[in-house]
Design a protein around this motif. Structure first.
Motif, mmCIF file in Angstrom:
data_model
loop_
_atom_site.group_PDB
_atom_site.id
_atom_site.type_symbol
_atom_site.label_atom_id
_atom_site.label_comp_id
_atom_site.label_asym_id
_atom_site.label_seq_id
_atom_site.Cartn_x
_atom_site.Cartn_y
_atom_site.Cartn_z
ATOM 1 N N ASP A 1 -1.281 -10.613 0.752
ATOM 2 C CA ASP A 1 -0.946 -11.301 -0.456
ATOM 3 C C ASP A 1 -2.334 -12.130 -1.037
ATOM 4 N N GLU A 2 -3.177 -12.107 -0.366
ATOM 5 C CA GLU A 2 -4.240 -12.993 -0.658
ATOM 6 C C GLU A 2 -5.687 -12.205 -0.786
ATOM 7 N N LEU A 3 -6.766 -12.968 -1.299
ATOM 8 C CA LEU A 3 -8.005 -12.223 -1.434
ATOM 9 C C LEU A 3 -8.808 -12.031 0.034
ATOM 10 N N TYR A 4 -9.038 -10.795 0.415
ATOM 11 C CA TYR A 4 -9.621 -10.434 1.693
ATOM 12 C C TYR A 4 -10.510 -9.281 1.191
ATOM 13 N N TYR A 5 -11.176 -8.735 2.172
ATOM 14 C CA TYR A 5 -11.851 -7.418 1.972
ATOM 15 C C TYR A 5 -11.873 -6.529 3.090
ATOM 16 N N GLU A 6 -10.988 -5.365 2.545
ATOM 17 C CA GLU A 6 -10.722 -4.401 3.699
ATOM 18 C C GLU A 6 -11.726 -3.948 4.563
ATOM 19 N N GLU A 7 -11.756 -3.702 5.861
ATOM 20 C CA GLU A 7 -12.620 -3.324 6.892
ATOM 21 C C GLU A 7 -13.667 -4.269 6.888
ATOM 22 N N GLU A 8 -14.148 -5.059 5.849
ATOM 23 C CA GLU A 8 -15.094 -6.126 5.887
ATOM 24 C C GLU A 8 -14.819 -7.454 6.901
ATOM 25 N N ASP A 9 -13.487 -7.577 6.360
ATOM 26 C CA ASP A 9 -12.809 -8.723 6.987
ATOM 27 C C ASP A 9 -11.588 -8.376 8.027
ATOM 28 N N PHE A 10 -10.964 -7.473 7.558
ATOM 29 C CA PHE A 10 -9.613 -7.076 8.138
ATOM 30 C C PHE A 10 -9.493 -5.470 8.078
ATOM 31 N N VAL A 11 -8.545 -5.046 8.959
ATOM 32 C CA VAL A 11 -8.185 -3.556 8.657
ATOM 33 C C VAL A 11 -6.658 -3.726 8.710
ATOM 34 N N THR A 12 -5.981 -3.455 7.364
ATOM 35 C CA THR A 12 -4.505 -3.549 7.152
ATOM 36 C C THR A 12 -3.803 -2.189 7.525
ATOM 37 N N ASN A 13 -4.456 -1.241 7.806
ATOM 38 C CA ASN A 13 -3.759 0.053 8.108
ATOM 39 C C ASN A 13 -2.867 0.095 9.280
ATOM 40 N N THR A 14 -1.606 0.496 8.916
ATOM 41 C CA THR A 14 -0.772 0.672 10.166
ATOM 42 C C THR A 14 -0.466 2.051 10.412
ATOM 43 N N TYR A 15 -1.003 3.061 9.837
ATOM 44 C CA TYR A 15 -1.180 4.342 10.262
ATOM 45 C C TYR A 15 0.469 4.802 10.200
ATOM 46 N N ARG A 16 1.081 4.464 9.193
ATOM 47 C CA ARG A 16 2.612 4.871 9.114
ATOM 48 C C ARG A 16 3.497 4.635 10.454
ATOM 49 N N ARG A 17 3.009 3.336 10.952
ATOM 50 C CA ARG A 17 3.993 2.743 11.922
ATOM 51 C C ARG A 17 4.650 1.608 11.424
ATOM 52 N N ASN A 18 5.983 1.708 11.589
ATOM 53 C CA ASN A 18 6.805 0.831 11.069
ATOM 54 C C ASN A 18 6.878 -0.360 12.103
ATOM 55 N N LEU A 19 6.606 -1.694 11.721
ATOM 56 C CA LEU A 19 6.439 -2.722 12.417
ATOM 57 C C LEU A 19 7.493 -3.713 12.416
ATOM 58 N N MET A 20 8.854 -3.305 12.015
ATOM 59 C CA MET A 20 10.041 -3.706 12.083
ATOM 60 C C MET A 20 10.215 -5.190 11.237
ATOM 61 N N ASP A 21 9.619 -4.928 10.058
ATOM 62 C CA ASP A 21 9.755 -5.938 9.401
ATOM 63 C C ASP A 21 10.885 -6.202 8.752
ATOM 64 N N HIS A 22 12.020 -5.078 8.880
ATOM 65 C CA HIS A 22 13.262 -5.368 8.318
ATOM 66 C C HIS A 22 14.080 -5.884 9.373
ATOM 67 N N ILE A 23 13.934 -6.331 10.498
ATOM 68 C CA ILE A 23 14.615 -6.950 11.424
ATOM 69 C C ILE A 23 14.453 -8.300 11.576
ATOM 70 N N ASP A 24 15.654 -9.114 11.621
ATOM 71 C CA ASP A 24 15.761 -10.512 11.342
ATOM 72 C C ASP A 24 14.912 -11.058 12.635
ATOM 73 N N ARG A 25 14.120 -12.155 12.287
ATOM 74 C CA ARG A 25 13.414 -12.743 13.371
ATOM 75 C C ARG A 25 14.327 -13.498 14.283
ATOM 76 N N TYR A 26 15.417 -14.152 13.626
ATOM 77 C CA TYR A 26 16.371 -14.683 14.408
ATOM 78 C C TYR A 26 16.906 -13.746 15.785
ATOM 79 N N GLU A 27 17.246 -12.588 15.150
ATOM 80 C CA GLU A 27 17.483 -11.675 16.435
ATOM 81 C C GLU A 27 16.529 -11.421 17.406
ATOM 82 N N ILE A 28 15.458 -11.282 16.969
ATOM 83 C CA ILE A 28 14.428 -11.156 17.943
ATOM 84 C C ILE A 28 13.960 -12.494 18.767
#
Length: 953
Positions: A191-218
């Protein structure tokens, strides 16, 4: 049929190919056909036929089948190469990972897997991709692939028929928390200004990181796992039970911290989970040696399953101690970043961001994006301020204290022919044009240091346009307010007078910011080692030139502010004498003269401390204001302040309680700015002359550059500033002349008047304590001459002396005088929670200024001192500012020392007629790297050389 022409030429071309093993006979080796177990496959060795056909080709000729695409051709080159072919198997190696995730795990093995996951998580935060870090875990891969629809489906073994082993339950709970943490971190960064691969790599390689699951359940799963551990305490032992519980608590606290950032809780609550994580790490480190490594639970083979064209890469491994150090710094930086919500004024906000991002090592990319999130989320600054409020506050501090142009009542006027209606319209137009450039300063500072300099070079062009627009608006506004021109005497340039002029507040504000950005670009060049050692003399001179220009500009702003303040006080004393007895006195009522000296750029002998109770204040329903100073509280005719503690229930923003308070704040800022510019000016002159002397004596020599010239390099260094009209870029002749010491050494500073014979020409130079050392003197372009070099030495000694005196004043400033308020607790009365055991984290000692005001009270750090015990583990804004000043001062002291010892010795030997080689045997010079300067305790913006005197045998 391939033609049989040019065989000899093709053969020579093939023989000259450079192979990886440098064996040209490799092409003609007899290759044995591979053994095939399938009887239906007949293998034929075509090597000879292939080479024979190749010999018939012309150089550059290619035979290509229409169905054999470029992608297939490149893929064919990768086949069989272990570094490029993810399917290439070593003898006996299997294609798929055979590790059994359903195997029974002991408690030490679970602890070892969790510790390895912690190390991989920190490697991911450092910028490595998920494919080389977290997704190399067999357990994580089994958990997220295929993507679970519910929390119950998220298991290492899908459709489990038997109950999970207790240790597997603990590991699953931790992995669930880790995967969901990664999802939240990714969301914040994206959501913010950054530089891909220079600062950070956001690629998830089509892996679902379970952002649809409620934090309270975890978190409930983590809590259930902790109960399971408690039941197994007797079986697995107390120490390992605590070690596993701490790690589960760490994961739960991390989830809670990310949840609060998203939900925007109170500033107090935002800090608590980070304090908790920091304390948990202290407890974890006290239980070492319990884990058992399980290396087979991590494999690079899992990269073959990922949606990526990236060739297989090794797993990034960090030691547990390294991961713990990075994780603790992550927590500490997060606590500091949240302290930005303690808003005091716009300049303190800018200083907080500037010094927070300048620390070494720089905060991780998540922290930098978190800071941007706290600053700009939904274009609401700090969750409660509009851009207009912060900009108007900044204009009030810098150029327009208690000014009618900033009166919010102007917006209520609807009569088109009213002057206030025109003022409101023009001011709103200016805000729209300047808002983006103003906000970009904060956003640019949140990038990595290389990007900061690069983006600042573009940003000064935006501020150039803002200044041009502001000049047009200033001319319209001065007609609406019927402003009268003012003539003033410049104390910086020692001019006898100037033509009457207008204040031009908006363009003056824009020009001041542009000058600051230009200085930062040059100073970041020293930090990033952009300049070669032989270029440092010229670039430090240019920095001095910019700082001197800034001091002169701020002095002009100060003259107009003092004039308006004098008018305000004279009018108020004549019209409100009867009402002063019934109202509280203004903060400036005890002064009989303007609070700023007439020659502010000359360091005063005593620190200056304005009264407390400054204009801008923020109160919020969820923010405990803590100790606060009430302006004007006390008996009539005094400036006594009282300390109160309040907790408000509404959110309000107001500018100032009195016009006098606004002027006091503005004049204090102008004085501190001139002081800062004077220090930069004096010390940059010192370092520039040091390198000039070393260059003259042959102790710093340029390397051979057969493909470049000094003028070409000068053009490259000045390229960022070519798009700026003011200040003008000096010509190459001027820049090179000052780098060689022309026009510097002939002025004797601090001794009033003196005469120096220069051939047939006699000149008279007059200086003050601050020193006028910028007057030009003709030297005929000569570089040598003992008298001239001795003048340079004396010049540098006097300049560094003035810089040292100015630092003594600067170090005595309190957090408000230095505009470093906030970020040190301020209104955030947060006590760090105790760790999960009886062990507590010792509070960090906070160094505060011990200087006193003229009245004998401490220099304004009362509020900070009351909260020293509450600042652990982060640092306050004023403390970080003081550390920065201390590094500056150590650089000044080093320069003073080498001038008195090594450089003085070299100049004396040069005066005795010693050659450069003879001087080098006695005086050893080394130009340190910026990182070495930082490690030595200095500041990496001041590359003071190491000069040592070696006694000859």
């Amino acid at each position: 049929m391939i033609p049989d022409d040019h065989q000899a030429a093709v053969q020579r071309e093939l023989l000259t190919l450079s192979l990886a093993n440098n064996d040209r006979n490799f092409l003609f080796e007899e290759r044995q056909a591979p053994s095939m177990s399938n009887p239906g496959i007949i293998a034929t060795n075509i090597t000879k036929k292939f080479l024979s056909a190749c010999k018939t080709l012309e150089t550059g000729e290619i035979v290509k089948d229409g169905y054999f695409t470029l992608f297939e051709a490149v893929g064919a080159l990768e086949i069989g190469d272990p570094k490029m072919d993810s399917g290439c198997l070593a003898p006996g190696e299997t294609l798929e990972e055979t590790y059994d995730v359903n195997r029974q795990l002991s408690a030490p093995e679970v602890l070892g897997i969790i510790d390895q996951l912690l190390c991989l998580e920190m490697a991911w935060h450092l910028g490595y991709p998920l494919a080389q870090t977290i997704l190399t875990s067999v357990y994580i891969e089994a958990l997220v692939e295929p993507a679970p629809a519910t929390l119950q489906e998220a298991d290492f073994v899908r459709n489990r028929k038997t109950p999970r082993d207790p240790m597997t339950t603990v590991l699953r709970a931790y992995c669930l928390g880790l995967v969901r943490t990664c999802a939240d971190v990714l969301e914040t960064i994206r959501d913010e200004l950054y530089y891909e691969e220079e600062d950070f790599v956001t690629n998830t390689y089509r892996r679902n990181l379970m952002d649809h699951i409620d934090r309270y359940e975890i978190r409930d799963e983590i809590l259930s796992a902790k109960h399971t551990l408690h039941e197994l305490r007797a079986e697995i032992g107390t120490d390992i039970t605590q070690a596993l519980s701490f790690r589960l608590e760490l994961r739960s606290a991390f989830l809670r911290a990310l949840e609060l950032i998203e939900d925007r809780g109170s500033p107090d609550s935002l800090q608590i989970p980070w304090y908790q994580m920091h304390s948990v790490w202290e407890a974890i480190l006290k239980l070492p040696g319990l884990a058992k490594e399980v290396p087979e639970a991590f494999s690079t083979k899992l990269q073959r399953r990922l949606a990526s064209s990236m060739p297989p890469r090794p797993i990034v491994t960090l030691s547990f101690d390294e991961a713990a150090k990075h994780f603790k710094k992550l927590c500490s930086d997060a606590i500091d970043a949240i302290k930005i919500l303690d808003y005091h004024d716009s300049q303190s906000l800018l200083n907080f961001v500037f010094h927070f991002q300048a620390q070494k090592p720089q905060p991780l990319v998540y922290i930098r994006c978190l800071l941007q999130n706290l600053l700009f989320k939904d274009m609401v600054l700090l969750d409660r301020l509009s851009i207009r409020q912060v900009m108007d506050d900044d204009l009030s501090i810098v150029v327009m204290p208690a000014h009618e142009l900033l009166d919010p009542n102007n917006d209520l006027v609807e009569a088109p022919h009213s002057a206030r209606f025109a003022i409101a319209h023009q001011m709103e137009l200016f805000r729209k044009r300047a808002a983006q450039a103003y906000i970009d300063i904060f956003r640019v500072l949140c990038q990595n240091r290389c990007r900061v300099r690069r983006m600042l070079c573009h940003l000064i062009q935006d501020w150039e346009q803002v200044q041009l627009d502001a000049e047009d608006i200033d001319q319209l506004l001065q007609i609406q307010i019927d402003e009268k021109p003012l003539a003033y005497q410049s104390q910086t340039t020692l001019t006898t007078g100037s033509e009457p002029g207008y204040s031009l507040p908006l363009s003056s504000w824009a020009y001041l910011y542009k000058l600051r950005l230009m200085e930062w670009i040059v100073q970041l060049g020293f930090e990033l080692e952009v300049y070669a050692p032989d270029e440092l003399a010229g670039m430090y001179w240019y920095l001095s030139h910019l700082a001197k220009t800034r001091a002169q500009h701020v002095e002009r702003i100060q003259a107009f502010t003092n004039h308006r303040f004098s008018e305000l006080r004279s009018s108020s004393s004549s019209s409100t004498s009867s009402s002063t007895s019934s109202t509280s006195p203004s903060p400036s009522s005890s002064y009989t003269e303007p609070p700023i000296p007439a020659t502010p750029w000359i360091p005063p002998t005593q620190p200056y401390h304005p009264p407390r109770g400054w204009p801008v204040s923020i109160s919020s329903s969820s923010l405990s204001s803590g100790p606060s100073f009430t302006p004007g509280a006390g008996t009539t005719g005094t400036t006594t302040t009282t300390t109160t503690t309040t907790t408000t229930t509404t959110t309000t923003y107001h500018y100032s309680t009195t016009p006098e308070a606004a002027f006091t704040r503005s004049l204090t800022y102008l004085r501190s700015t001139i002081l800062d510019a004077a220090i930069t000016w004096e010390f940059a002159d010192t370092v520039s002359v040091i390198y000039t002397i070393l260059s003259r004596l042959g102790l710093v020599t340029p390397p051979p550059r057969p493909y470049g010239t000094d003028e070409k390099r000068y053009e490259v260094r000045m390229k960022p500033f070519r798009a700026v009209s003011l200040p003008e870029v000096p010509s190459y002749t001027t820049w090179k002349g000052h780098a060689l010491g022309v026009g510097i050494g002939g002025v004797n500073v601090g001794e009033g008047k003196e005469k120096e014979a220069k051939g047939e020409e006699e000149k008279e130079g007059e200086g003050t304590e601050g020193g006028e050392r910028d007057k030009q003197e003709k030297h005929g372009g000569e570089k040598e001459g003992e008298e001239k070099t001795s003048h340079l030495l004396k010049f540098a000694q006097q300049a560094v002396g003035q810089a040292k005196k100015a630092f003594e004043v600067l170090e005595g400033l309190g957090e408000r005088e230095a505009f470093a308020a906030g970020g040190g607790g301020g209104g955030l009365s947060v006590s760090p929670p105790a760790p999960p055991t009886t062990t507590s984290v010792p509070p960090t000692a906070t160094a505060t200024s011990g200087s006193t005001t003229a009245g004998g009270a401490k220099s304004g750090n009362t509020r900070q001192a009351q909260q020293q015990q509450q600042e652990e583990p982060g640092k306050g804004g004023h403390k970080r500012w003081m550390e920065n000043v201390s590094r500056y001062r150590r650089s000044v002291e080093k320069a003073e020392r080498i001038l008195e010892e090594g450089i003085k010795k070299a100049v004396e030997m040069d005066a005795e007629g010693k050659t450069a080689e003879e001087i080098k045997k006695v005086v050893k010079v080394k130009v340190p790297r910026s990182e070495e300067v930082w490690e030595q305790g200095g500041h990496w913006w001041w590359i003071v050389p190491d000069v040592d005197v070696v006694e000859s045998t």
